[in-house]
Design a protein around this motif. Sequence first.
Motif, mmCIF file in Angstrom:
data_model
loop_
_atom_site.group_PDB
_atom_site.id
_atom_site.type_symbol
_atom_site.label_atom_id
_atom_site.label_comp_id
_atom_site.label_asym_id
_atom_site.label_seq_id
_atom_site.Cartn_x
_atom_site.Cartn_y
_atom_site.Cartn_z
ATOM 1 N N GLU A 1 0.825 -1.205 0.000
ATOM 2 C CA GLU A 1 0.000 0.000 0.000
ATOM 3 C C GLU A 1 0.863 1.260 0.000
ATOM 4 O O GLU A 1 1.844 1.363 0.742
ATOM 5 C CB GLU A 1 -0.913 -0.007 1.229
ATOM 6 N N VAL A 2 0.513 2.222 -0.848
ATOM 7 C CA VAL A 2 1.185 3.522 -0.896
ATOM 8 C C VAL A 2 0.115 4.612 -0.932
ATOM 9 O O VAL A 2 -1.010 4.382 -1.380
ATOM 10 C CB VAL A 2 2.111 3.658 -2.124
ATOM 11 N N THR A 3 0.459 5.793 -0.447
ATOM 12 C CA THR A 3 -0.462 6.935 -0.469
ATOM 13 C C THR A 3 0.056 7.965 -1.464
ATOM 14 O O THR A 3 1.213 8.389 -1.390
ATOM 15 C CB THR A 3 -0.588 7.573 0.924
ATOM 16 N N LEU A 4 -0.797 8.367 -2.391
ATOM 17 C CA LEU A 4 -0.410 9.283 -3.462
ATOM 18 C C LEU A 4 -1.296 10.521 -3.449
ATOM 19 O O LEU A 4 -2.414 10.517 -2.918
ATOM 20 C CB LEU A 4 -0.541 8.595 -4.826
ATOM 21 N N ASN A 5 -0.774 11.578 -4.045
ATOM 22 C CA ASN A 5 -1.511 12.827 -4.225
ATOM 23 C C ASN A 5 -1.824 12.950 -5.709
ATOM 24 O O ASN A 5 -0.947 13.224 -6.523
ATOM 25 C CB ASN A 5 -0.660 14.002 -3.745
ATOM 26 N N ILE A 6 -3.089 12.730 -6.067
ATOM 27 C CA ILE A 6 -3.507 12.803 -7.470
ATOM 28 C C ILE A 6 -4.458 13.987 -7.636
ATOM 29 O O ILE A 6 -5.591 13.950 -7.175
ATOM 30 C CB ILE A 6 -4.213 11.504 -7.927
ATOM 31 N N TYR B 1 -6.124 15.238 -4.528
ATOM 32 C CA TYR B 1 -6.929 14.267 -3.784
ATOM 33 C C TYR B 1 -6.031 13.144 -3.252
ATOM 34 O O TYR B 1 -5.079 12.730 -3.918
ATOM 35 C CB TYR B 1 -8.015 13.663 -4.685
ATOM 36 N N PRO B 2 -6.327 12.622 -2.059
ATOM 37 C CA PRO B 2 -5.509 11.547 -1.486
ATOM 38 C C PRO B 2 -5.937 10.180 -2.015
ATOM 39 O O PRO B 2 -7.101 9.797 -1.917
ATOM 40 C CB PRO B 2 -5.793 11.660 0.020
ATOM 41 N N LEU B 3 -4.996 9.443 -2.580
ATOM 42 C CA LEU B 3 -5.270 8.119 -3.117
ATOM 43 C C LEU B 3 -4.464 7.094 -2.325
ATOM 44 O O LEU B 3 -3.236 7.133 -2.318
ATOM 45 C CB LEU B 3 -4.879 8.060 -4.594
ATOM 46 N N VAL B 4 -5.149 6.203 -1.640
ATOM 47 C CA VAL B 4 -4.488 5.114 -0.914
ATOM 48 C C VAL B 4 -4.517 3.904 -1.828
ATOM 49 O O VAL B 4 -5.526 3.212 -1.950
ATOM 50 C CB VAL B 4 -5.193 4.822 0.427
ATOM 51 N N LEU B 5 -3.377 3.662 -2.519
ATOM 52 C CA LEU B 5 -3.318 2.675 -3.595
ATOM 53 C C LEU B 5 -2.700 1.371 -3.104
ATOM 54 O O LEU B 5 -1.625 1.367 -2.494
ATOM 55 C CB LEU B 5 -2.494 3.250 -4.751
ATOM 56 N N ALA B 6 -3.360 0.252 -3.399
ATOM 57 C CA ALA B 6 -2.894 -1.059 -2.930
ATOM 58 C C ALA B 6 -2.683 -2.004 -4.097
ATOM 59 O O ALA B 6 -3.578 -2.203 -4.933
ATOM 60 C CB ALA B 6 -3.899 -1.650 -1.951
#
Length: 509
Positions: free
Chosen positions: A280-285, A288-293
């Motif tokens: 899991e990583v957290t991105l700024n798209i 907006y916050p995207l918690v991507l797994a």
Amino acid sequence: MLKLPKMLTSFNFLSSNLIRSCSSDTIFALSSGQGKCGVAVIRISGTNSGNALKLVTNLSDLPKPRTAVLRSILHPKTHEILDKGLILWFPGPKSFTGEDSFELQVHGGLAVINAVFDALSSIPKLRLAEPGEFTKRAFHNAKLDLTEVEGLADLLQAETEIQRKQAFLQTQGSLSNLYNKWKKELIKCVASVEAHIDFDETDTLEQNLIQEVMEIVRKLCNEIENHLSNGHKGEILRNGVKTVILGEPNAGKSSLLNILCKRPAAIVTPIEGTTRDILEVTLNIGGYPLVLADTAGLRSQTQDVVEKEGISRALKLYKKSDLVLLVVDAEKYITWKTKNVDKTLITYVKEYIKTLHLDSLLNDCNTENFERLFTKQCLVILNKTDLKNDENFNVRDEVVVPVSCKTEDGITNLVQTISKRLKVLCGEPSQDHPSMNQQRHRQHLTDCLNSLNLFLKYSHYTNQPDISPDLVLLAEHLRKALRHLGKLVGTVTTDNLLDIIFKDFCIGK
């Protein structure tokens, strides 16, 4: 002139349940960041602030409020000069906490900060603040209500621009203004019903008083229902959009994760089943916050116990996700297409989803419209388009995004498409249409709405001459609704609730 109803007088939780007593101690803490820095801000608040300020600066009179003054900072006992910095005096109640307060802006070295702390600790009735204690005092002194406190906590934790915007609007009262408006209207309704109870029929009362209250309550119900109907947009924005990458083994899921987070976070090999656990990583798209797994490849035929557990975890995460990135191997699709010339991509995607045992993702198997196909927000990512250069992958449907994780073609378009989906899921915060972002907000508003609906249900008996409605019961339903609104803004609270809300605050805030 209408006298105040007796029952309303006893119904005084709006102030009596709020404990405003704070510790008599004066508190201090470092309010700027930890570690070495150019300037360190030390905040002091409490009844003994004025005396403490004089002791550490050797001033005979307090400085002009809210005006920076350059002074030497002294140790009260040894009178040694510890540093030279700016001081700002904030007499209560015109301060953040509502108490007498001042700030010291000194050099940010650890030795300087420790020396100033030692000086402040030597003053009677001064102690180091607990986490969130400054904000808690501001709450008890009615400088902030509970929703504004929560907004301040979110502002400190905000990692993206849209999170910052939502949190800042909340600190400025975007939610509390709305809830307090509803609360004031309900107070008038309670007063009207209880006046009807307290006064005899011979007293002068407005005609159709209960009917007027019913109209106000109906309007409130509609407004609360509309507020609740925006889904969980504010909560999703606050916590991050939980996004899961799904697909068969070697479809390019881990490669996609690495490209989006711009670093080799996941191991990529040609061997099927490389990914086992959730990564899991957290991105700024787009703010907006995207918690991507990234997840294990989904397949039914595997004897590897570890891989089976990885697949099980992937399916559990999918059920909790807000957005699905479904990765499809374009090369396999083209091979399938040559054998099924008369069939479309959407048919292939349906079959693909079923082979992955994601049937719950399908909303309508008969539809030929991708937008109607899924039960939740989903993007179909057609990967490995570089392997079939002779094929036209210019898919116009925004649900399907062709990319090549090898050449990174289409990635810019994918990021833009994801950003649009995030805006749909999270909304766009505004002062006029604030979104609730806490589960407790939703619970209290739901309970409030239930009480209002009970009031409307039983108040209909007032139109039937042969039935006398129980006005005391009607008033109780309104009081319960009002109590839930009071819990929202903090006029009705408990120490346990405050502990939960303030637990994530840092020392010095």
